[in-house]
Write a protein that holds these residues in place. Sequence first.
Motif, PDB file in Angstrom:
ATOM      1  N   VAL A 170      76.164  29.321 -27.956  1.00 39.64           N
ATOM      2  CA  VAL A 170      75.135  28.315 -27.698  1.00 39.64           C
ATOM      3  C   VAL A 170      73.943  28.511 -28.623  1.00 39.64           C
ATOM      4  CG1 VAL A 170      73.410  27.601 -25.985  1.00 39.64           C
ATOM      5  CG2 VAL A 170      75.810  27.799 -25.329  1.00 39.64           C
ATOM      6  N   ASN A 171      73.545  29.759 -28.863  1.00 37.41           N
ATOM      7  CA  ASN A 171      72.416  30.012 -29.758  1.00 37.41           C
ATOM      8  C   ASN A 171      72.727  29.557 -31.185  1.00 37.41           C
ATOM      9  OD1 ASN A 171      70.869  31.095 -27.711  1.00 37.41           O
ATOM     10  ND2 ASN A 171      71.413  33.220 -28.187  1.00 37.41           N
ATOM     11  N   ALA A 172      73.960  29.795 -31.635  1.00 38.08           N
ATOM     12  CA  ALA A 172      74.351  29.333 -32.971  1.00 38.08           C
ATOM     13  C   ALA A 172      74.345  27.810 -33.032  1.00 38.08           C
ATOM     14  CB  ALA A 172      75.722  29.887 -33.343  1.00 38.08           C
ATOM     15  N   PHE A 173      74.810  27.168 -31.987  1.00 39.89           N
ATOM     16  CA  PHE A 173      74.784  25.705 -31.897  1.00 39.89           C
ATOM     17  C   PHE A 173      73.351  25.195 -31.966  1.00 39.89           C
ATOM     18  CE2 PHE A 173      75.832  21.963 -28.802  1.00 39.89           C
ATOM     19  CZ  PHE A 173      75.876  21.061 -29.862  1.00 39.89           C
ATOM     20  N   ALA A 174      72.450  25.831 -31.205  1.00 41.99           N
ATOM     21  CA  ALA A 174      71.039  25.430 -31.234  1.00 41.99           C
ATOM     22  C   ALA A 174      70.441  25.626 -32.620  1.00 41.99           C
ATOM     23  CB  ALA A 174      70.251  26.237 -30.193  1.00 41.99           C
ATOM     24  N   ASP A 175      70.768  26.736 -33.274  1.00 46.01           N
ATOM     25  CA  ASP A 175      70.228  26.987 -34.615  1.00 46.01           C
ATOM     26  C   ASP A 175      70.739  25.962 -35.616  1.00 46.01           C
ATOM     27  OD1 ASP A 175      68.796  29.117 -33.669  1.00 46.01           O
ATOM     28  OD2 ASP A 175      70.150  30.657 -34.441  1.00 46.01           O
ATOM     29  N   LEU A 176      71.992  25.548 -35.471  1.00 46.95           N
ATOM     30  CA  LEU A 176      72.539  24.525 -36.361  1.00 46.95           C
ATOM     31  C   LEU A 176      71.784  23.208 -36.187  1.00 46.95           C
ATOM     32  CD1 LEU A 176      74.655  23.487 -38.363  1.00 46.95           C
ATOM     33  CD2 LEU A 176      76.204  23.146 -36.442  1.00 46.95           C
ATOM     34  N   LEU A 177      71.566  22.790 -34.948  1.00 45.58           N
ATOM     35  CA  LEU A 177      70.818  21.556 -34.701  1.00 45.58           C
ATOM     36  C   LEU A 177      69.384  21.675 -35.218  1.00 45.58           C
ATOM     37  CD1 LEU A 177      72.074  20.843 -31.072  1.00 45.58           C
ATOM     38  CD2 LEU A 177      72.719  19.588 -33.142  1.00 45.58           C
ATOM     39  N   MET A 178      68.765  22.821 -35.001  1.00 43.20           N
ATOM     40  CA  MET A 178      67.400  23.049 -35.456  1.00 43.20           C
ATOM     41  C   MET A 178      67.299  22.935 -36.979  1.00 43.20           C
ATOM     42  SD  MET A 178      65.197  26.542 -34.968  1.00 43.20           S
ATOM     43  CE  MET A 178      66.349  27.523 -35.941  1.00 43.20           C
ATOM     44  N   CYS A 179      68.233  23.591 -37.673  1.00 44.39           N
ATOM     45  CA  CYS A 179      68.203  23.563 -39.138  1.00 44.39           C
ATOM     46  C   CYS A 179      68.455  22.154 -39.663  1.00 44.39           C
ATOM     47  CB  CYS A 179      69.228  24.541 -39.700  1.00 44.39           C
ATOM     48  SG  CYS A 179      68.779  26.273 -39.488  1.00 44.39           S
ATOM     49  N   LEU A 233      65.022  21.764 -25.538  1.00 44.43           N
ATOM     50  CA  LEU A 233      64.583  22.983 -24.860  1.00 44.43           C
ATOM     51  C   LEU A 233      65.131  24.226 -25.551  1.00 44.43           C
ATOM     52  CD1 LEU A 233      64.825  22.225 -21.024  1.00 44.43           C
ATOM     53  CD2 LEU A 233      62.870  23.186 -22.243  1.00 44.43           C
ATOM     54  N   ALA A 234      66.412  24.179 -25.915  1.00 43.25           N
ATOM     55  CA  ALA A 234      67.036  25.339 -26.543  1.00 43.25           C
ATOM     56  C   ALA A 234      66.385  25.666 -27.884  1.00 43.25           C
ATOM     57  CB  ALA A 234      68.537  25.091 -26.718  1.00 43.25           C
ATOM     58  N   VAL A 235      66.204  24.674 -28.740  1.00 43.40           N
ATOM     59  CA  VAL A 235      65.680  24.971 -30.076  1.00 43.40           C
ATOM     60  C   VAL A 235      64.205  25.351 -30.020  1.00 43.40           C
ATOM     61  CG1 VAL A 235      67.402  23.556 -31.238  1.00 43.40           C
ATOM     62  CG2 VAL A 235      65.229  22.524 -30.615  1.00 43.40           C
TER      63      VAL A 235
END
Length: 577
Positions: A296-305, A528-530
């Motif tokens: 989930v953290n990797a998914f959030a980082d991908l969306l953030m980037c 919220l995650a990012v």
Amino acid sequence: MSPTLAGHQAGPGADELERRLGDPWDPANPLGFDRVLAADEREEMFGDGERALDGYGLNAEFVPAELGGRLTGMDRMVDVLRAVYRRDPCLGLGYGTSSFIAAVNVWTAGDAVQQLTVADLLLTNRKIACAYHELAHGNDMAGTELAARPGDDRLLLRGRKEVVTNIERADALVLFARTDPGPGSRSHSLFFLEKDTLPAGGYRYLPRFRSAGMRGVQLGGMEFRDCPVGPSSLLGPAGHGLETAVRAFQLTRTALPAMTTGLLDTGLRVTLRHVLNRRLYGRPVAELPQVRSVLVNAFADLLMCEAMARAGLRALHLLPEETSVYAPAVKFGLAQPLLEAMQQLAGVLGAEFYLRDGPHAIFQKLVRDIKPVAFAHIARAVCQATILPQLPLLARRSWRDGEPAPDALFRPGAALPPLAFERLRVSAGGRDHFAPSLAAGLTALGSPTDPQVREVARLAAGFAAELQALRAACAELNPRRLSFPAGVDANELPARYVRVLMATACFELWRHHHTTGHGFLAEPAWALAVLTRLAATGGPAPVLPPEVEGRMFAELLDRHEAGRSFGLADGSRTTAG
């Protein structure tokens, strides 16, 4: 318009390219991962892949529409290139973006003949190399020694360029050379050279440089021995080479890191496939809480980037006078989370992550190929040094009650004006409409009643307050005393500013989806995650609320099963499910 410049504008897009490339895990697919890895083991470019990209006409993505190409929006171009980077980053760089790096200098400063020549080269599937750097000087372009000295009626090139992508395979090159022995910013010029016009005895190729990552990319050099070139080969006015390169960097510093998110997309997919198929303690590994958190953290980082990258790409159209600060912010902001996310995924894969055979073998290649995001083309430290001197003027002119950016900066699918290369500036001159958009967006959101939306607003308000704290810290700084390296406190200021921009990009993208759209990107979970992760930068990884992590993981599974991208283009198919 010549025949080779016609017929590309209404071409296919990322979905069509994915369809042509086919399922990468299919062993019978000649364009699949097995063939990509075989080429990597041989340290060769993937020949079948190059021919497939010839058939698609990938180079047309780099040519402005008015010159017969498909470059109408930088975000569209990057979406197409991500399809290549997800498959084989060596193809992305070695076939495509190396020519893009060269071409943007011509779009920025070339005359009509040079622009038509470059368009014709690219639209007929040929390559252009860009020779900026020299090993002895690294990112210090002002130290360039390759010189163009006056001859009888020509200039004579003497010196060498090293570690240049495709320098031997290219039909032409953009060359950065010293044209004045004196110091200063007017001592260098850019040249556009078609190699078939150079005398055979005027140059020689240097041996290829081998690399640990991007092993198929052909890195080489050229040594010039009083090689004559005509005055018409100058790209822009004499002495303006450094200025032209700095302006052109604004496109490449934004686009190349944005394309690199495709590697994390595939890395996440490889890891998810592994944990869904492997059992531990009597249940799938994917059900282990620690594993789900990493995914989930990797998914959030991908969306953030990708949110930050998309805003930076659209700024090139909408706010070109300001992108001298946004472009290095994209490069600086994306590199670390992309690298760290891949390392976290490698930890989940365990011994599988470095195997060079088997169903997960592509991962070890991606781990190697993603490394240049931090240093290739221009280093993160240089980006930091580019941002730092601009902060005091930004603080005084734009950060108190600044005008927000147009909605189209963050609104997906909103129309963009054509790229105006002539409007790119060496300095933003204190202009910043990006960062003040956060406060304006919070005002537009109003007083939400949904608890998760309220939490999104609370986190965003923290970054709006951080911008004002930065304003106080930067407004009194003397820009003349901020040459790199500055003090430790001053060097932290660019990182804080970049986090504000990233939070702004994520919040505003979410807000526009939330107020006008539907689907996952309109939901508060990903925002919220990012924002939670951005707020915790520098400390331990934050623990997301169970309902947020659960929603993110469910979305990840849905996209995996449907073969859809894990990035912002969540409706596009990757043929990689």
